[in-house]
Design a protein around this motif. Structure first.
Motif, short mmCIF file in Angstrom:
data_model
loop_
_atom_site.label_atom_id
_atom_site.label_comp_id
_atom_site.label_asym_id
_atom_site.label_seq_id
_atom_site.Cartn_x
_atom_site.Cartn_y
_atom_site.Cartn_z
N ALA A 141 0.84 -1.20 0.00
CA ALA A 141 0.00 0.00 0.00
C ALA A 141 0.87 1.25 0.00
CB ALA A 141 -0.93 0.01 1.21
N ARG A 142 0.34 2.30 -0.62
CA ARG A 142 0.95 3.63 -0.55
C ARG A 142 -0.05 4.55 0.13
NH1 ARG A 142 -0.11 7.70 -3.56
NH2 ARG A 142 -1.01 6.39 -5.23
N ILE A 143 0.39 5.22 1.20
CA ILE A 143 -0.48 6.09 1.98
C ILE A 143 0.10 7.50 1.96
CG2 ILE A 143 -1.58 6.46 4.22
CD1 ILE A 143 -0.99 3.49 4.85
N SER A 144 -0.70 8.47 1.48
CA SER A 144 -0.23 9.85 1.39
C SER A 144 -0.28 10.53 2.75
CB SER A 144 -1.10 10.63 0.40
OG SER A 144 -2.36 10.93 1.00
N PRO A 145 0.40 11.67 2.92
CA PRO A 145 0.37 12.37 4.21
C PRO A 145 -1.04 12.78 4.64
CG PRO A 145 2.15 13.19 2.82
CD PRO A 145 1.32 12.31 1.96
N THR A 146 -1.94 12.98 3.66
CA THR A 146 -3.30 13.39 4.01
C THR A 146 -4.26 12.22 4.18
OG1 THR A 146 -3.75 13.71 1.64
CG2 THR A 146 -3.08 15.65 2.92
N GLY A 147 -3.74 10.99 3.99
CA GLY A 147 -4.56 9.81 4.28
C GLY A 147 -5.09 9.04 3.08
N GLU A 148 -4.90 9.57 1.85
CA GLU A 148 -5.36 8.79 0.69
C GLU A 148 -4.49 7.54 0.58
OE1 GLU A 148 -4.55 11.99 0.46
OE2 GLU A 148 -6.40 13.04 -0.09
N ALA A 149 -5.13 6.39 0.36
CA ALA A 149 -4.41 5.12 0.32
C ALA A 149 -4.76 4.33 -0.93
CB ALA A 149 -4.74 4.29 1.56
N ALA A 150 -3.74 3.78 -1.56
CA ALA A 150 -3.91 2.86 -2.68
C ALA A 150 -3.36 1.51 -2.24
CB ALA A 150 -3.16 3.36 -3.91
N LEU A 151 -4.25 0.53 -2.17
CA LEU A 151 -3.93 -0.79 -1.64
C LEU A 151 -3.95 -1.82 -2.76
CD1 LEU A 151 -3.63 -2.82 0.80
CD2 LEU A 151 -6.14 -2.85 0.87
N SER A 152 -2.88 -2.57 -2.91
CA SER A 152 -2.82 -3.66 -3.89
C SER A 152 -2.84 -4.99 -3.15
CB SER A 152 -1.54 -3.55 -4.73
OG SER A 152 -1.57 -2.43 -5.57
N LEU A 153 -3.84 -5.80 -3.43
CA LEU A 153 -3.95 -7.13 -2.85
C LEU A 153 -3.39 -8.14 -3.85
CD1 LEU A 153 -7.57 -6.99 -1.39
CD2 LEU A 153 -5.42 -6.29 -0.33
N LEU A 154 -2.55 -9.03 -3.38
CA LEU A 154 -1.90 -10.02 -4.24
C LEU A 154 -2.38 -11.40 -3.85
CD1 LEU A 154 1.65 -8.42 -4.01
CD2 LEU A 154 -0.03 -8.12 -5.84
N ALA A 155 -3.43 -11.84 -4.50
CA ALA A 155 -4.04 -13.13 -4.16
C ALA A 155 -3.14 -14.26 -4.60
CB ALA A 155 -5.41 -13.26 -4.80
N PRO A 156 -3.08 -15.34 -3.84
CA PRO A 156 -2.18 -16.45 -4.19
C PRO A 156 -2.62 -17.16 -5.46
CG PRO A 156 -3.59 -17.06 -2.35
CD PRO A 156 -3.82 -15.60 -2.59
N SER A 157 -1.63 -17.67 -6.18
CA SER A 157 -1.89 -18.51 -7.35
C SER A 157 -1.70 -19.96 -6.94
CB SER A 157 -0.90 -18.15 -8.46
OG SER A 157 -0.76 -19.22 -9.38
N PRO A 158 -2.46 -20.89 -7.49
CA PRO A 158 -2.24 -22.31 -7.19
C PRO A 158 -0.87 -22.80 -7.66
CG PRO A 158 -3.81 -22.05 -8.98
CD PRO A 158 -3.59 -20.70 -8.41
N ALA A 159 -0.19 -21.99 -8.47
CA ALA A 159 1.13 -22.36 -8.96
C ALA A 159 2.25 -21.71 -8.16
CB ALA A 159 1.27 -21.98 -10.43
N VAL A 160 1.91 -21.04 -7.06
CA VAL A 160 2.91 -20.31 -6.28
C VAL A 160 2.80 -20.71 -4.80
CG1 VAL A 160 3.81 -18.05 -5.62
CG2 VAL A 160 2.80 -18.37 -7.88
N GLU A 161 3.92 -21.13 -4.23
CA GLU A 161 3.93 -21.42 -2.79
C GLU A 161 3.99 -20.12 -2.01
OE1 GLU A 161 6.10 -25.80 -2.74
OE2 GLU A 161 7.26 -24.02 -2.24
N SER A 162 3.49 -20.16 -0.79
CA SER A 162 3.49 -18.98 0.07
C SER A 162 4.91 -18.57 0.41
CB SER A 162 2.76 -19.28 1.38
OG SER A 162 1.53 -18.66 1.42
N GLY A 163 5.15 -17.25 0.42
CA GLY A 163 6.41 -16.76 0.94
C GLY A 163 6.42 -16.96 2.45
N ILE A 164 7.58 -17.22 3.01
CA ILE A 164 7.68 -17.50 4.44
C ILE A 164 8.02 -16.21 5.17
CG2 ILE A 164 8.89 -18.83 6.21
CD1 ILE A 164 9.33 -20.99 4.10
N GLY A 165 7.02 -15.66 5.90
CA GLY A 165 7.23 -14.43 6.64
C GLY A 165 7.54 -13.24 5.76
#
Length: 468
Positions: free
Chosen positions: A94-118
């Motif tokens: 996410a990028r959050i501006s000083p005034t509070g506007e936020a752009a959030l990117s969600l990265l949903a898992p793919s069945p072809a990708v293992e979870s990153g550890i921590g």
């Protein structure tokens, strides 16, 4: 990277994420009042990793669970969304501006990708559906002439157990036969003798703790009920590609136990109480016995250790002394590490039996892969960012099934059309702080080469308002 939407769930609602984003803004690693801040993390159904600086308790007071209350409550809302969406975890940036506007990117898992550890970065990319590393495909070698140990004595075992556990409730022949049918394997006579004395069901002891302790002491383990017996084949010993690809299966000629990940002849019947499993081994090593007792450590991915030559020996407390199991003779290791603490060069690692080469932190000039080009068994290369003099030398490693590189090295291969097509899996090593979006874009390029499902990005925007 094409933006898409997650399946309908509360994860698509910016309000679900507001508490997490406020927390990260208010208690981030650095105060950046005059510029936008960028944050990234991962939240799973049971665990999470957020770049949150914990607040301090009052002077002289240790940190309390209540100090994390706000974090728990914030994460809980996202975890509910994961359940709604049928996901185990999700990464975000996410990028959050000083005034509070936020752009959030969600990265949903793919069945072809293992979870990153921590980490919010993706784990290993599974380029071939259903692929597993070579050690997980290895079956036991035949050992002609292997027989039970002379100490194996089902009658003595049963008689001794009845004397020591006079009130135990044994399993019926029908229950034992049902277990054999479920497992698809005949139980050794010693194991049948054990279960004829005790079926090891909790209801047989009610609330009698002393009886439980006595049972464990006599049987020398936490014995599983017949319904919980299982075969410790390779599939039962799950391990992420990033670690599994760096293992090797080796069985020295004097070994009592084969150095396998798992075996169709390892019948797990109990637990040590510390998470390690005990099994009867029907596929012993060159110096072993059929039906010997082995231990599978929960801290190791490969191999098992000899405990006793027979189940009779285990109950009689006649434990075995370790024999063999080392590399032995002049045989060089199948796994080599070249770094500032281990081997000093790739030349020192190169030999025909080399299977895994890991290049770690390196302070000298970048390394050439020429010494290992053409090695017949080399299947894994993991090179820390900046360690390779010329990534295009990877083309000479024709048997690779797993490759782990930094973003710059992958970029060189992608731009040259030189990503090895022999790969079954790959991983991107991230050094320092790098944007998850750039790493995900690179991962998606690699997945596209094999026409595998990509990582989906969903973009949400909202206003958090000014910071308090």
């Amino acid at each position: 990277m094409a933006d898409q939407r997650l399946a309908s769930s509360s994860l698509n609602d910016f309000a679900t994420w507001e508490p997490v984003l406020r927390l990260l803004r208010d208690r981030g690693a650095k105060e950046q009042a005059d510029s936008s801040i960028r944050v990234a993390g991962r939240i799973g159904r049971r665990t999470w990793s957020l770049p949150v600086r914990q607040g301090h308790g009052a002077p002289g007071r240790a940190a309390q669970a209540g100090d994390m209350g706000r974090e728990f409550e914030a994460v809980k809302r996202v975890q509910s969304g994961l359940v709604d969406a049928g996901l185990e975890d999700i990464s975000f940036t996410a990028r959050i501006s000083p005034t509070g506007e936020a752009a959030l990117s969600l990265l949903a898992p793919s069945p072809a990708v293992e979870s990153g550890i921590g980490s919010p970065h993706p784990g290993a990319l599974i380029l071939v559906e259903g692929a597993v590393p070579e050690p997980w495909r290895r079956l036991p070698d035949p050992v002609p002439g292997a027989v039970p140990a002379p100490s194996a004595d089902p009658e003595l075992l049963e008689r001794t157990l009845r004397e020591r556990l006079p009130d135990a409730v044994g399993a019926t022949d029908e229950e034992i036969s049902a277990a054999e049918a479920r497992l698809g394997i005949a139980l050794p006579e010693e194991l049948k003798a054990l279960y004829r004395v005790t079926r090891s069901r909790s209801e047989d002891w009610a609330d009698d703790y002393d009886a439980v302790v006595r049972h464990v002491t006599v049987v020398r383990c936490e014995l599983f009920p017949l319904n919980d017996l299982y075969i410790a084949d390779a599939a039962s010993r799950r391990c992420p590609w990033r670690f599994a690809a760096k293992e090797a299966v080796v069985t020295p000629p004097d070994a009592a136990v084969q150095g396998l990940v798992g075996s169709p002849g390892w019948i797990v019947f109990g637990d040590t109480g510390g998470g390690d499993r005990l099994a009867l081994d029907l596929t012993p090593g060159p110096r072993g016995h059929v039906g010997q007792v082995v231990i599978l450590s929960h801290e190791e991915n490969v191999g098992a250790g000899l405990v006793a030559d027979s189940l009779t020996d285990l109950v009689m407390d006649r434990l075995s002394k370790p024999t063999g199991g080392g590399a032995g003779g002049d045989e060089r290791p199948a796994v080599a590490h070249v770094n500032i603490q281990s081997l000093p060069s790739i030349e020192a690692a190169a030999h025909p039996g080399l299977e895994v080469l890991s290049l770690g932190v390196w302070e000298a000039e970048p390394l050439s892969l020429a010494p290992v080009t053409g090695l017949p068994r080399l299947r894994t290369l993991a090179a820390y960012p900046g360690t390779l003099a010329d990534p295009l030398e990877i083309a000479g490693l024709t048997g690779l099934e797993y490759l782990e590189l930094g973003p710059r090295e992958w970029r060189v291969l992608l731009d040259a059309g030189a990503v090895p097509r022999s790969l079954s899996a790959a991983a991107i090593t991230v050094q320092g702080e790098q944007s998850p979006l750039s790493i995900v874009a690179l991962a998606n390029e690699l997945l596209a080469l094999w026409d595998r499902p990509r990582i989906i990005r969903t973009v949400l925007e909202g206003d958090l308002g000014p910071a308090a």
